[in-house]
Design a protein around this motif. Structure first.
Motif: not given
Length: 370
Positions: A202, A219, A221-222, A227-231
């Motif tokens: 990531n 955020k 990014y994989s 895909e984008i994931q929030d933190t």
């Protein structure tokens, strides 16, 4: 390609690279390795160390890359049309040539493992090459890019992983992930080109969609599925991945404070503190940090909040781990690059100042003859 949001503090990284690039390759008649004076002793409370005193002609000096070890400092020098990577041993008072090329070196980076060196080279304004070489001087990998302007982030523990962003005249960009073990360069689609490694799968992406003075959302990014994931992290102005620990710096605009959160990735142990926040009117001035090990760093913190050009007050320089902080004293803030042991820092835009931390002393060790 995407249009980037104008991020003044990030673009500064590119302007510095451009500034280095503009230094011309000058024919030099003498061997640069002969331009030095004997080292002199500097007493330290904990041990006796040596401070080198080196003299170099401006036409022969390009840059100090940084520390290869507590004893070796890496330089980029210019001699007779060649760009030369040389290390200087403090204890032996000797130079050692590592690598040379007739293509101008824009910048050099040393991986935290101190085994690998990255050179960004270019002989024109429309292309660039990246050489990945072992500290012995053996070129292990080479990459080419259409753009001469590069942003890069090297994974702190896996030297095979590098993320690149290439910029063009209209400020569009392309971003890539390079996997050195397979020599595969893959394009990625991110909204902000100034990404950093979070782990091996990531990247950290900074979402500056709001006011820059309010900080960014962080955020992930994989690189595998894009895909984008929030933190949970908001109001972020910077994040540093040291390898074994992470440092998150947030801003509280109302209190004019920087909030620091240092966390060990394995144990979860953490240390938190605050310092006065400094701005440059339209943006926050990110505190100067130098990573010394996978879980420690040296940093400045301001003594007073406000605008950078309205105060001449010195800053506090200190060392940090998850166990706490060690204050060394007050000194003028500047770029620093500290030795792996954390006992000495090179300070200034050309790393010309020698800063011993215990006790806090500084002197000019690199003398550039104009």
């Amino acid at each position: 390609m995407k249009k980037i949001v104008f991020l003044i503090f990030c673009v500064t990284l590119l302007l510095q690279a451009c500034k280095e690039k503009e230094q011309p390759s000058v024919e030099t008649p003498d061997d640069v390795s002969q331009q030095q004076t004997p080292v002199k002793e500097v007493q330290n409370e904990s041990n006796e160390t040596k401070m080198p005193s080196i003299h170099l002609e401006r036409s022969k000096f390009h840059s100090v890359v940084g520390w290869l070890s507590d004893d070796e400092i890496l330089f980029v020098l210019v001699d007779k049309g060649h760009w030369i990577l040389k290390s200087y041993s403090i204890s032996k008072e000797e130079w050692k040539e590592i690598y040379r090329t007739n293509v101008p070196i824009i910048q050099g980076k040393i991986h935290p493992n101190k085994e690998m060196i990255l050179l960004h080279t270019s002989n024109n304004s429309s292309s660039a090459e990246v050489q990945l070489l072992h500290k012995s001087g053996v070129v292990e990998q080479s990459l080419s890019f259409e753009s001469a302007e590069l942003y890069m982030d090297w994974h702190p523990t896996n030297s095979n992983l590098i993320v690149f962003s290439t910029f063009y005249e209209d400020w569009t960009y392309n971003a890539f992930v390079y996997e050195g073990s397979t020599q595969e360069l893959k394009a990625i689609d991110v909204e902000n080109p100034f990404v950093k490694w979070f782990d091996e799968e990531n990247l950290m992406v900074f979402d500056w969609s709001g006011s820059s003075l309010d900080g960014s959302s962080l955020k992930l990014y994989s690189t595998a599925d894009h895909e984008i994931q929030d933190t949970k992290w908001e109001h972020i102005i910077d994040v540093q991945n040291f390898g074994e620990s992470m440092l998150y710096i947030q801003v509280d605009e109302e209190k004019m404070e920087f909030k620091y959160h240092l966390e060990d990735k394995n144990s979860g142990e953490m240390f938190e503190w605050v310092s006065p926040a400094v701005s440059n009117y339209s943006e926050w001035v990110i505190p100067t940090i130098s990573i010394t090990s996978p879980n420690s760093f040296i940093a400045f913190q301001s003594k007073k909040a406000g605008n950078m050009d309205e105060t001449n007050e010195k800053s506090i320089i200190a060392g940090y781990t998850v166990k706490g902080e060690e204050l060394f004293g007050d000194i003028n803030e500047r770029p620093i690059d500290c030795s792996p042991s954390g006992k000495v820092c090179l300070g200034g835009h050309e790393k010309e100042q020698w800063i011993s931390l215990k006790p806090l002393k500084e002197a000019k060790w690199l003398n550039i003859i104009e």
